[in-house]
Design a protein around this motif. Structure first.
Motif, PDB file in Angstrom:
ATOM      1  N   LYS A  61     -61.768 -42.184  81.126  1.00  0.00           N
ATOM      2  CA  LYS A  61     -61.526 -43.760  81.157  1.00  0.00           C
ATOM      3  C   LYS A  61     -61.158 -43.887  79.633  1.00  0.00           C
ATOM      4  CE  LYS A  61     -62.793 -45.354  85.284  1.00  0.00           C
ATOM      5  NZ  LYS A  61     -61.973 -45.699  86.259  1.00  0.00           N
ATOM      6  N   GLY A  62     -60.076 -44.821  79.482  1.00  0.00           N
ATOM      7  CA  GLY A  62     -59.691 -45.299  78.222  1.00  0.00           C
ATOM      8  C   GLY A  62     -58.214 -44.269  77.626  1.00  0.00           C
ATOM      9  N   THR A  63     -57.998 -43.385  78.751  1.00  0.00           N
ATOM     10  CA  THR A  63     -56.850 -42.494  78.315  1.00  0.00           C
ATOM     11  C   THR A  63     -55.460 -43.266  78.432  1.00  0.00           C
ATOM     12  OG1 THR A  63     -58.023 -40.461  79.300  1.00  0.00           O
ATOM     13  CG2 THR A  63     -55.529 -40.528  79.243  1.00  0.00           C
ATOM     14  N   VAL A  64     -54.636 -42.995  77.527  1.00  0.00           N
ATOM     15  CA  VAL A  64     -53.245 -43.772  77.445  1.00  0.00           C
ATOM     16  C   VAL A  64     -52.238 -42.761  77.908  1.00  0.00           C
ATOM     17  CG1 VAL A  64     -51.729 -44.756  75.832  1.00  0.00           C
ATOM     18  CG2 VAL A  64     -54.066 -44.829  75.319  1.00  0.00           C
ATOM     19  N   HIS A  65     -51.264 -43.175  78.879  1.00  0.00           N
ATOM     20  CA  HIS A  65     -50.346 -42.231  79.784  1.00  0.00           C
ATOM     21  C   HIS A  65     -49.012 -42.875  79.177  1.00  0.00           C
ATOM     22  CE1 HIS A  65     -53.778 -40.758  82.136  1.00  0.00           C
ATOM     23  NE2 HIS A  65     -54.368 -42.095  82.020  1.00  0.00           N
ATOM     24  N   ILE A  66     -48.414 -42.049  78.601  1.00  0.00           N
ATOM     25  CA  ILE A  66     -46.989 -42.337  78.448  1.00  0.00           C
ATOM     26  C   ILE A  66     -45.984 -41.654  79.531  1.00  0.00           C
ATOM     27  CG2 ILE A  66     -45.038 -41.845  77.026  1.00  0.00           C
ATOM     28  CD1 ILE A  66     -46.875 -41.426  74.627  1.00  0.00           C
ATOM     29  N   GLY A  86     -59.279 -48.616  84.506  1.00  0.00           N
ATOM     30  CA  GLY A  86     -59.759 -48.198  83.276  1.00  0.00           C
ATOM     31  C   GLY A  86     -58.948 -47.148  82.284  1.00  0.00           C
ATOM     32  N   HIS A  87     -57.609 -47.508  82.409  1.00  0.00           N
ATOM     33  CA  HIS A  87     -56.745 -46.636  81.681  1.00  0.00           C
ATOM     34  C   HIS A  87     -55.549 -47.495  81.254  1.00  0.00           C
ATOM     35  CE1 HIS A  87     -57.767 -42.445  83.193  1.00  0.00           C
ATOM     36  NE2 HIS A  87     -58.508 -43.121  84.085  1.00  0.00           N
ATOM     37  N   TYR A  88     -54.683 -47.076  80.332  1.00  0.00           N
ATOM     38  CA  TYR A  88     -53.495 -47.729  79.878  1.00  0.00           C
ATOM     39  C   TYR A  88     -52.280 -46.620  80.186  1.00  0.00           C
ATOM     40  CZ  TYR A  88     -56.183 -50.678  76.946  1.00  0.00           C
ATOM     41  OH  TYR A  88     -57.001 -51.702  76.156  1.00  0.00           O
ATOM     42  N   PHE A  89     -51.053 -47.485  80.688  1.00  0.00           N
ATOM     43  CA  PHE A  89     -50.041 -46.808  81.162  1.00  0.00           C
ATOM     44  C   PHE A  89     -48.982 -47.322  80.418  1.00  0.00           C
ATOM     45  CE2 PHE A  89     -53.228 -46.298  84.130  1.00  0.00           C
ATOM     46  CZ  PHE A  89     -53.036 -44.874  84.681  1.00  0.00           C
ATOM     47  N   ALA A 131     -44.449 -44.016  71.641  1.00  0.00           N
ATOM     48  CA  ALA A 131     -45.463 -43.091  70.896  1.00  0.00           C
ATOM     49  C   ALA A 131     -46.167 -44.133  69.990  1.00  0.00           C
ATOM     50  CB  ALA A 131     -44.576 -42.198  70.053  1.00  0.00           C
ATOM     51  N   PRO A 132     -45.666 -45.151  69.218  1.00  0.00           N
ATOM     52  CA  PRO A 132     -46.470 -46.014  68.450  1.00  0.00           C
ATOM     53  C   PRO A 132     -47.315 -46.845  69.134  1.00  0.00           C
ATOM     54  CG  PRO A 132     -44.153 -46.169  67.602  1.00  0.00           C
ATOM     55  CD  PRO A 132     -44.233 -45.357  68.975  1.00  0.00           C
ATOM     56  N   ALA A 133     -46.958 -47.298  70.386  1.00  0.00           N
ATOM     57  CA  ALA A 133     -47.941 -47.903  71.134  1.00  0.00           C
ATOM     58  C   ALA A 133     -49.019 -47.281  71.685  1.00  0.00           C
ATOM     59  CB  ALA A 133     -47.113 -48.750  72.579  1.00  0.00           C
ATOM     60  N   ALA A 134     -48.867 -46.096  72.177  1.00  0.00           N
ATOM     61  CA  ALA A 134     -49.709 -45.068  72.481  1.00  0.00           C
ATOM     62  C   ALA A 134     -50.766 -44.749  71.490  1.00  0.00           C
ATOM     63  CB  ALA A 134     -49.159 -43.995  73.029  1.00  0.00           C
ATOM     64  N   VAL A 135     -50.491 -44.670  70.235  1.00  0.00           N
ATOM     65  CA  VAL A 135     -51.361 -44.320  69.137  1.00  0.00           C
ATOM     66  C   VAL A 135     -52.263 -45.634  68.811  1.00  0.00           C
ATOM     67  CG1 VAL A 135     -51.495 -43.706  66.886  1.00  0.00           C
ATOM     68  CG2 VAL A 135     -49.979 -42.448  68.161  1.00  0.00           C
ATOM     69  N   HIS A 136     -51.723 -46.781  68.768  1.00  0.00           N
ATOM     70  CA  HIS A 136     -52.147 -47.917  68.788  1.00  0.00           C
ATOM     71  C   HIS A 136     -53.316 -48.239  69.689  1.00  0.00           C
ATOM     72  CE1 HIS A 136     -52.929 -52.248  67.971  1.00  0.00           C
ATOM     73  NE2 HIS A 136     -53.095 -52.169  69.199  1.00  0.00           N
ATOM     74  N   LEU A 137     -53.211 -47.671  71.156  1.00  0.00           N
ATOM     75  CA  LEU A 137     -54.137 -47.959  72.138  1.00  0.00           C
ATOM     76  C   LEU A 137     -55.152 -47.018  71.792  1.00  0.00           C
ATOM     77  CD1 LEU A 137     -51.871 -48.873  74.809  1.00  0.00           C
ATOM     78  CD2 LEU A 137     -53.279 -50.495  73.744  1.00  0.00           C
ATOM     79  N   GLN A 138     -54.584 -45.725  71.605  1.00  0.00           N
ATOM     80  CA  GLN A 138     -55.556 -44.271  71.396  1.00  0.00           C
ATOM     81  C   GLN A 138     -56.626 -44.616  70.452  1.00  0.00           C
ATOM     82  OE1 GLN A 138     -54.813 -42.008  68.857  1.00  0.00           O
ATOM     83  NE2 GLN A 138     -56.161 -40.244  69.491  1.00  0.00           N
ATOM     84  N   LYS A 139     -56.391 -45.346  69.360  1.00  0.00           N
ATOM     85  CA  LYS A 139     -57.119 -45.656  68.233  1.00  0.00           C
ATOM     86  C   LYS A 139     -58.178 -46.909  68.523  1.00  0.00           C
ATOM     87  CE  LYS A 139     -54.254 -43.844  64.292  1.00  0.00           C
ATOM     88  NZ  LYS A 139     -53.621 -44.347  63.127  1.00  0.00           N
ATOM     89  N   GLY A 140     -57.919 -47.448  69.647  1.00  0.00           N
ATOM     90  CA  GLY A 140     -58.955 -48.612  69.935  1.00  0.00           C
ATOM     91  C   GLY A 140     -58.220 -49.901  69.539  1.00  0.00           C
TER      92      GLY A 140
END
Length: 275
Positions: A61-66, A86-89, A131-140
């Motif tokens: 849960k919390g994984t970010v999917h590009i 529970g994930h971001y896409f 990619a920037p959006a994914a890193v933003h979400l990945q960092k919380g």
């Protein structure tokens, strides 16, 4: 820290996959990036949806999917975030996320807006936006910081099987062909069992062929493992690990599997007649 997955129709010959991963690592050197697939057929949203839908539940849960399929930049098309299960896409607003979540309502959908002032400088959506959006979400980070709520995401219709009561028949279609040449239909085990109530037998028809049994796993029809080679090339129908009716050739592959021997294509009809 969350994982980032990456799915695309870029293939593995060109620079694009490496460019996206390099962008992610430039923004966060410790990011963990996992490939789902980069062999999606160009612009094939249905294939994308099948692969991602059956892969993402295995990630934390919390994984970010590009999802970089049919995603090349245009000012007329938004980039969006689905928060679901529970994930971001992250994907282009091309309808692919509605195909993945045809039966699950997302908690929220966001239009990515952090790039809106710099649209003239965007050349590659996946490096400049995804990619920037994914890193933003990945960092919380919160999606509200890089986007705004969006209620008009593009919707595509997922092909559904139907039950014809008059003809006592399920009408479905082939929706996906896997790497082994197996042909996956849109007929779920749940729909099959619901439709079969009150009937004693059935025949699964496609082209000029018919099968009268559906197995619950690929090897179930091998009854004598001491003589297993005799089953090579045998045709069968199974409910696969996605719970969908699949036509298969035992130990087949992309050259001599069900796709080749049955001659079916994506979109062709299959029928289950009950008696």
């Amino acid at each position: 820290m969350a994982v980032i997955t990456f799915t695309s129709d870029y293939g593995l010959v060109d620079h694009r996959v490496a460019a996206v991963k390099g962008t992610i690592l430039s923004l966060n050197e410790t990011a963990q990036v996992v490939d789902i697939s980069h062999q999606i057929q160009a612009y094939n949203l249905l294939q994308t949806a099948y692969i991602v839908r059956n892969a993402y539940p295995f990630f934390p849960k919390g994984t970010v999917h590009i999802i970089s399929v049919d995603s090349f930049f245009t000012k007329a098309r938004k980039s969006i975030i689905y928060e679901a299960d529970g994930h971001y896409f992250i994907a282009a607003d091309n309808g692919v996320l509605s195909l993945i979540f045809y039966d699950i309502k997302p908690q929220a959908v966001y239009e990515i807006t952090f790039n809106s002032r710099f649209d003239d400088e965007v050349s590659f959506t996946s490096t400049d936006i995804f990619a920037p959006a994914a890193v933003h979400l990945q960092k919380g980070g919160l999606p509200e910081v890089i986007g705004r709520r969006f209620n008009e995401a593009k919707q595509l219709s997922f092909p559904r099987p139907v039950f014809n009561e008059t003809k006592k028949m399920i009408i479905g279609e082939i929706m996906y062909i896997d790497n082994f040449g197996n042909m996956v239909s849109n007929i779920s085990k749940k729909f099959f069992e619901k439709s079969s109530v009150g009937f004693n037998s059935f025949i699964l028809k496609f082209r000029n062929l018919g099968l009268t049994k559906v197995y619950n796993q690929y090897t179930e029809f091998v009854t004598n493992w001491d003589d297993e080679p005799q089953y090579h090339g045998k045709s069968a129908a199974i409910f696969n690990d996605a719970g969908l009716l699949e036509l298969t050739i035992y130990k087949g592959n992309s050259q001599n599997g069900a796709k080749t021997l049955f001659g079916l294509k994506v979109g062709e009809s299959i029928f289950v007649e009950f008696d």
